[in-house]
Design a protein around this motif. Structure first.
Motif, PDB file in Angstrom:
ATOM      1  N   PRO A 157      65.509 127.133  59.950  1.00  0.00           N
ATOM      2  CA  PRO A 157      64.951 127.456  61.263  1.00  0.00           C
ATOM      3  C   PRO A 157      63.455 127.161  61.387  1.00  0.00           C
ATOM      4  O   PRO A 157      62.979 126.827  62.468  1.00  0.00           O
ATOM      5  N   VAL A 158      62.720 127.249  60.291  1.00  0.00           N
ATOM      6  CA  VAL A 158      61.293 126.923  60.343  1.00  0.00           C
ATOM      7  C   VAL A 158      61.121 125.418  60.604  1.00  0.00           C
ATOM      8  O   VAL A 158      60.230 125.015  61.353  1.00  0.00           O
ATOM      9  N   GLU A 159      61.985 124.597  60.030  1.00  0.00           N
ATOM     10  CA  GLU A 159      61.929 123.157  60.292  1.00  0.00           C
ATOM     11  C   GLU A 159      62.241 122.860  61.753  1.00  0.00           C
ATOM     12  O   GLU A 159      61.605 122.004  62.376  1.00  0.00           O
ATOM     13  N   TYR A 188      54.262 120.941  61.378  1.00  0.00           N
ATOM     14  CA  TYR A 188      53.952 122.191  60.685  1.00  0.00           C
ATOM     15  C   TYR A 188      52.555 122.684  61.046  1.00  0.00           C
ATOM     16  O   TYR A 188      52.341 123.881  61.241  1.00  0.00           O
ATOM     17  N   LYS A 189      51.618 121.778  61.181  1.00  0.00           N
ATOM     18  CA  LYS A 189      50.265 122.174  61.556  1.00  0.00           C
ATOM     19  C   LYS A 189      50.251 122.739  62.977  1.00  0.00           C
ATOM     20  O   LYS A 189      49.609 123.745  63.248  1.00  0.00           O
ATOM     21  N   HIS A 199      54.702 126.140  55.404  1.00  0.00           N
ATOM     22  CA  HIS A 199      55.508 125.523  54.345  1.00  0.00           C
ATOM     23  C   HIS A 199      56.051 126.573  53.377  1.00  0.00           C
ATOM     24  O   HIS A 199      57.168 126.434  52.874  1.00  0.00           O
ATOM     25  N   GLN A 200      55.287 127.614  53.105  1.00  0.00           N
ATOM     26  CA  GLN A 200      55.746 128.654  52.179  1.00  0.00           C
ATOM     27  C   GLN A 200      56.981 129.368  52.713  1.00  0.00           C
ATOM     28  O   GLN A 200      57.804 129.828  51.933  1.00  0.00           O
ATOM     29  N   TRP A 201      57.110 129.457  54.021  1.00  0.00           N
ATOM     30  CA  TRP A 201      58.271 130.141  54.601  1.00  0.00           C
ATOM     31  C   TRP A 201      59.566 129.378  54.351  1.00  0.00           C
ATOM     32  O   TRP A 201      60.651 129.937  54.496  1.00  0.00           O
TER      33      TRP A 201
END
Length: 113
Positions: free
Chosen positions: A40-42, A51-52, A66-68
């Motif tokens: 889901p983060v992607e 991502y930024k 990215h850590q998520w």
């Protein structure tokens, strides 16, 4: 210059997408997220523009986003409502293990009250 060849007025090269592998990857993810099991983060990053861009929306770094993605790491609950509002990726998808603790579903008893 060869005869009959005109230089394009556009300054964007045909390979401009290839200059940024992250943008290309996120574009492909956004096209295929319906049919594939994508984090889901992607999906949120693809909608936000990277991502930024997602990090900027939330006031965190690209590295934090990215850590998520790492196994055992989760999006902090404080960011989930913003991600849902800005990208359409639901809180349930972002925190499947404990979303009920933060955002309980209304019951018929609480609706009647």
């Amino acid at each position: 210059m060869r005869e009959g060849y005109r230089k394009s007025k556009h300054r964007v090269s045909r390979n401009s997408l290839l200059k940024s592998p992250e943008i290309l990857y996120l574009f492909v993810v956004s096209l295929t997220s319906e049919s594939m099991n994508v984090h889901p983060v992607e999906r949120a990053a693809a909608v936000a523009g990277g991502y930024k861009a997602l990090g900027d929306l939330l006031g965190v770094t690209k590295g934090a986003v990215h850590q998520w993605l790492a196994e055992g790491r989760h999006v902090p609950a404080v960011h989930c409502p913003t991600i849902e509002a800005k990208t359409g990726v639901s809180r349930k998808d972002l925190r499947p293990h404990d979303w009920q603790k933060y955002w309980p579903e209304p019951t018929t008893e609480s609706v009647a009250a």
